[in-house]
Scaffold this active site. Sequence first.
Site, PDB file in Angstrom:
ATOM      1  N   LYS A   1       0.836  -1.232   0.112  1.00 62.44           N
ATOM      2  CA  LYS A   1      -0.155   0.021   0.185  1.00 62.44           C
ATOM      3  C   LYS A   1       0.820   1.338  -0.066  1.00 62.44           C
ATOM      4  O   LYS A   1       2.004   1.298   0.522  1.00 62.44           O
ATOM      5  CB  LYS A   1      -0.705   0.008   1.199  1.00 62.44           C
ATOM      6  CG  LYS A   1      -1.557   1.085   1.570  1.00 62.44           C
ATOM      7  CD  LYS A   1      -2.246   0.906   2.951  1.00 62.44           C
ATOM      8  CE  LYS A   1      -3.028   2.069   3.273  1.00 62.44           C
ATOM      9  NZ  LYS A   1      -2.207   3.335   3.636  1.00 62.44           N
TER      10      LYS A   1
ATOM     11  N   LYS B   1       7.413   0.844   1.556  1.00 61.82           N
ATOM     12  CA  LYS B   1       8.297   0.189   0.467  1.00 61.82           C
ATOM     13  C   LYS B   1       9.596   0.796   0.271  1.00 61.82           C
ATOM     14  O   LYS B   1      10.562   0.298  -0.006  1.00 61.82           O
ATOM     15  CB  LYS B   1       7.421   0.166  -0.711  1.00 61.82           C
ATOM     16  CG  LYS B   1       6.106  -0.538  -0.446  1.00 61.82           C
ATOM     17  CD  LYS B   1       5.327  -0.385  -2.036  1.00 61.82           C
ATOM     18  CE  LYS B   1       4.850   0.793  -2.259  1.00 61.82           C
ATOM     19  NZ  LYS B   1       4.086   1.456  -1.522  1.00 61.82           N
TER      20      LYS B   1
ATOM     21  N   LYS C   1       4.960   8.376  -7.468  1.00 61.00           N
ATOM     22  CA  LYS C   1       5.768   9.279  -6.365  1.00 61.00           C
ATOM     23  C   LYS C   1       7.081   9.335  -6.694  1.00 61.00           C
ATOM     24  O   LYS C   1       7.553  10.614  -6.263  1.00 61.00           O
ATOM     25  CB  LYS C   1       5.468   8.743  -4.977  1.00 61.00           C
ATOM     26  CG  LYS C   1       4.703   9.565  -4.014  1.00 61.00           C
ATOM     27  CD  LYS C   1       4.917   9.218  -2.361  1.00 61.00           C
ATOM     28  CE  LYS C   1       4.725   7.750  -2.110  1.00 61.00           C
ATOM     29  NZ  LYS C   1       4.977   7.428  -0.530  1.00 61.00           N
TER      30      LYS C   1
ATOM     31  N   ASP D   1      -1.870  -0.490  -4.153  1.00 61.70           N
ATOM     32  CA  ASP D   1      -3.139  -0.162  -3.896  1.00 61.70           C
ATOM     33  C   ASP D   1      -3.908   0.013  -5.128  1.00 61.70           C
ATOM     34  O   ASP D   1      -5.292  -0.439  -5.244  1.00 61.70           O
ATOM     35  CB  ASP D   1      -3.593   0.906  -2.916  1.00 61.70           C
ATOM     36  CG  ASP D   1      -2.645   2.029  -2.662  1.00 61.70           C
ATOM     37  OD1 ASP D   1      -1.628   2.040  -3.217  1.00 61.70           O
ATOM     38  OD2 ASP D   1      -2.695   2.655  -1.503  1.00 61.70           O
TER      39      ASP D   1
HETATM   40  P1  ADP Z   1       6.031   3.841   0.358  1.00 62.75           P
HETATM   41  O1  ADP Z   1       7.226   3.723  -0.212  1.00 62.75           O
HETATM   42  O2  ADP Z   1       5.182   2.745   0.500  1.00 62.75           O
HETATM   43  O3  ADP Z   1       4.916   4.970  -0.140  1.00 62.75           O
HETATM   44  P2  ADP Z   1       7.749   5.177   2.244  1.00 62.75           P
HETATM   45  O4  ADP Z   1       8.948   4.215   2.336  1.00 62.75           O
HETATM   46  O5  ADP Z   1       7.951   6.389   1.427  1.00 62.75           O
HETATM   47  O6  ADP Z   1       6.590   4.455   2.023  1.00 62.75           O
HETATM   48  O7  ADP Z   1       7.484   5.559   3.720  1.00 62.75           O
HETATM   49  C1  ADP Z   1       6.248   6.230   4.271  1.00 62.75           C
HETATM   50  C2  ADP Z   1       6.794   7.232   5.537  1.00 62.75           C
HETATM   51  O8  ADP Z   1       6.872   6.074   6.626  1.00 62.75           O
HETATM   52  C3  ADP Z   1       8.025   7.873   5.262  1.00 62.75           C
HETATM   53  O9  ADP Z   1       7.994   9.032   5.703  1.00 62.75           O
HETATM   54  C4  ADP Z   1       9.079   7.026   6.187  1.00 62.75           C
HETATM   55  O10 ADP Z   1       9.985   7.936   6.833  1.00 62.75           O
HETATM   56  C5  ADP Z   1       7.947   6.397   7.180  1.00 62.75           C
HETATM   57  N1  ADP Z   1       8.510   5.082   7.696  1.00 62.75           N
HETATM   58  C6  ADP Z   1       8.774   3.924   6.906  1.00 62.75           C
HETATM   59  N2  ADP Z   1       9.241   2.916   7.505  1.00 62.75           N
HETATM   60  C7  ADP Z   1       9.292   3.543   8.748  1.00 62.75           C
HETATM   61  C8  ADP Z   1      10.026   2.715  10.077  1.00 62.75           C
HETATM   62  N3  ADP Z   1      10.210   1.440  10.099  1.00 62.75           N
HETATM   63  N4  ADP Z   1       9.963   3.556  11.280  1.00 62.75           N
HETATM   64  C9  ADP Z   1       9.486   4.886  11.077  1.00 62.75           C
HETATM   65  N5  ADP Z   1       8.997   5.399   9.920  1.00 62.75           N
HETATM   66  C10 ADP Z   1       9.202   4.711   8.859  1.00 62.75           C
HETATM   67 MG    MG Z   2       7.360   4.802  -2.342  1.00 64.50          MG
END
Ligand code: ADP
Ligand code: MG
Length: 265
Positions: free
Chosen positions: A12, A17, A42, A126
Amino acid sequence: MSKTKHIAVYGKGGIGKSTIVSNLAAAYSKDKKVLLIGCDPKADTTRTVVGKRIPTILNILKEKRNVKKEDILFRGYGNVMCVESGGPEPGVGCAGRGVIVAMKLLEKLEVFQEKPEVIIYDVLGDVVCGGFAVPLREDFADEVYIVTSGEYMALYAANNISKGIKKLKSNLGGIICNCRGINREVEIVEEFAHRINSKVIGVIPRSELVQKSEIEAKTVMEKFPETEQALKYDKLSKKIFANQEFVVPEPIAVEEFEEFFRTFQ
Ligand code: ADP
Ligand code: MG
């Protein structure tokens, strides 16, 4: 040389990720050639590896006629090769199509001829439209991992993704639990993995080091290499690399999903 490992990570939006794949890429870069491919509109998969946002393939294609490898392929921490497919403007066109165009261009520009030992795809899950299935459907990726927390929406998306994986008869290598810190979180995700016929391959704790490194556009592996959190990503990278157990998942039916979730409340 051994066969290239092609990993796709689905989940999601906002579940973690990109944080996971960028840290995995950094971990693999210690002793392997790595190609990291962002397949999310993104377009921030590679930001913490390169240290800044890189231009997306779709944007470059709009601007230039004769696109060269250097226009779209960037080197980051540990010499990791990075590309971003990008996506259309919100509300215009199919984001999945962007992934198809991007993959075709990578082939044409012979990016795969750089002979990476590990290729990681970061794919938004998603929107389960045909386009997002591209890395799997077109046989670019051999094995899939789903990132989820113990939250309802994340698991709901994970279950939907497993439907897509089943349809494509792809190999699910496991579930990665990226913790949000909710009650009985690992237990919930383990039970979910079990129900869809898979397993939890790694648990990443919630940590403030993620934000701290993200602000500086770095991975935890680079910024805080000697920490517990870095060790978790490193351990996950090794488990995924050694993983030989794959299943075609059996998604949970909608009614059963509601019941499953309630048992943990
Ligand atoms: P996605 O790629 O799935 O959209 P992201 O990797 O960009 O998600 O993460 C979304 C947010 O969650 C980011 O701001 C990141 O800093 C935070 N985040 C991800 N994993 C962790 C974690 N293990 N602990 C704290 N914050 C996290
Ligand atoms: Mg991402």
